[in-house]
Design an enzyme around this catalytic site. Sequence first.
Site, short mmCIF file in Angstrom:
data_model
loop_
_atom_site.label_atom_id
_atom_site.label_comp_id
_atom_site.label_asym_id
_atom_site.label_seq_id
_atom_site.Cartn_x
_atom_site.Cartn_y
_atom_site.Cartn_z
N GLU A 1 29.35 37.20 29.89
CA GLU A 1 29.67 36.12 30.84
C GLU A 1 28.45 35.24 31.09
O GLU A 1 27.34 35.74 31.33
CB GLU A 1 30.17 36.70 32.17
CG GLU A 1 30.44 35.58 33.20
CD GLU A 1 31.28 35.99 34.40
OE1 GLU A 1 31.76 37.14 34.45
OE2 GLU A 1 31.46 35.12 35.29
N GLU B 1 30.24 46.41 35.49
CA GLU B 1 29.18 45.42 35.25
C GLU B 1 27.83 46.09 35.06
O GLU B 1 27.50 47.06 35.76
CB GLU B 1 29.12 44.44 36.42
CG GLU B 1 30.39 43.61 36.56
CD GLU B 1 30.31 42.58 37.68
OE1 GLU B 1 29.22 42.36 38.26
OE2 GLU B 1 31.37 41.97 37.97
N ASP C 1 38.13 42.20 39.50
CA ASP C 1 37.81 42.20 40.93
C ASP C 1 37.73 40.77 41.44
O ASP C 1 37.59 40.54 42.65
CB ASP C 1 36.52 43.01 41.22
CG ASP C 1 35.29 42.41 40.58
OD1 ASP C 1 35.41 41.46 39.79
OD2 ASP C 1 34.17 42.90 40.88
N SER C 2 37.90 39.80 40.53
CA SER C 2 38.07 38.40 40.94
C SER C 2 39.29 38.26 41.85
O SER C 2 39.45 37.25 42.52
CB SER C 2 38.21 37.50 39.71
OG SER C 2 39.17 38.02 38.81
N LYS D 1 36.57 48.55 33.35
CA LYS D 1 35.42 47.68 33.09
C LYS D 1 34.43 47.86 34.23
O LYS D 1 34.82 48.03 35.38
CB LYS D 1 35.85 46.22 32.99
CG LYS D 1 34.67 45.26 32.80
CD LYS D 1 35.11 43.84 32.55
CE LYS D 1 35.40 43.04 33.79
NZ LYS D 1 34.26 42.91 34.73
N ASP E 1 39.25 46.83 36.69
CA ASP E 1 37.86 46.47 36.96
C ASP E 1 37.31 47.34 38.09
O ASP E 1 37.91 47.38 39.18
CB ASP E 1 37.83 45.00 37.39
CG ASP E 1 36.52 44.32 37.08
OD1 ASP E 1 35.64 44.94 36.46
OD2 ASP E 1 36.39 43.14 37.45
#
Length: 265
Positions: free
Chosen positions: A181, A118, A47-48, A116, A86
């Site tokens: 991270e 978070e 999502d970056s 993925k 993501d």
Amino acid sequence: MADEKVTVTVLARMKKEGKRIVALTAYDFPFARMVDESGVDMILVGDSVGMVVCGETSTLPVTMDQMIYHTKIVSRGVKRAMLVGDMPFGSYQISPAQAVDNAARFLKEAGAAAVKLEGGAAVADTIRAISAAGIPVQAHIGLTPQSIHAMGGYKVQRQEDRLLSDARCVQEAGAFSVVLEGIPAPIAEKITAELTIPTIGIGAGVKCDGQILVLHDLLGLNEGHVPKFVKKYGNLAKAAREALAGYVGEVREEKFPGPEHSFGK
Ligand code: KIV
């Protein structure tokens, strides 16, 4: 085998054999093809994308439709690496059912092999539900950019007990891997030694089972702030600016197009 398709079982075997897992992000077809052909094991459509491609100041505005679009175009360039999509902010927090629904879209519509998301202990039930639906889940703990407001900024996370307990929880819930991270290297080393699933580090030292970077950071395409943990392996922004200046100058001076780029009668 060098060109063996990378799957969750290949990654598990790499951890057992102590082979480093190389991961990178990608957001479009041409770079996806180059990244895949470079031999990386895992490609994350992060999502970056919101920040490095779309110019947002955080990952929070990224939508499911954007992620599906980018994952789909990346998948066309990927043959060997495992492709991970993501899950954007808001796409898995409401309920496990919402999370399964959205995770399935990555596999059905976009060609991903895993998703993925978070979070640690707080998302264990969500990881369990998605895994139970047959969708491999990669967890992401430590500095989790979607929680920027809760963390008070992009800060290194140092609470060892919490990090260890998050890592254990996501493994127990069924995650096939976990991204670590922005955590101190000795804590990442400890988590990596304890877990049976592969850890993929970003700003977490060299002792993780693998490493991931944002492609645009590694290539030097990102001209904004780059975090301490980034190493630039190229300066594509400089090369692009030089090429663009060359084009602008030659058009203005009537040097382009030359005879070799023009058609006769
Ligand atoms: O969004 C992303 O690119 C990521 C990686 C940096 C792990 O989450």
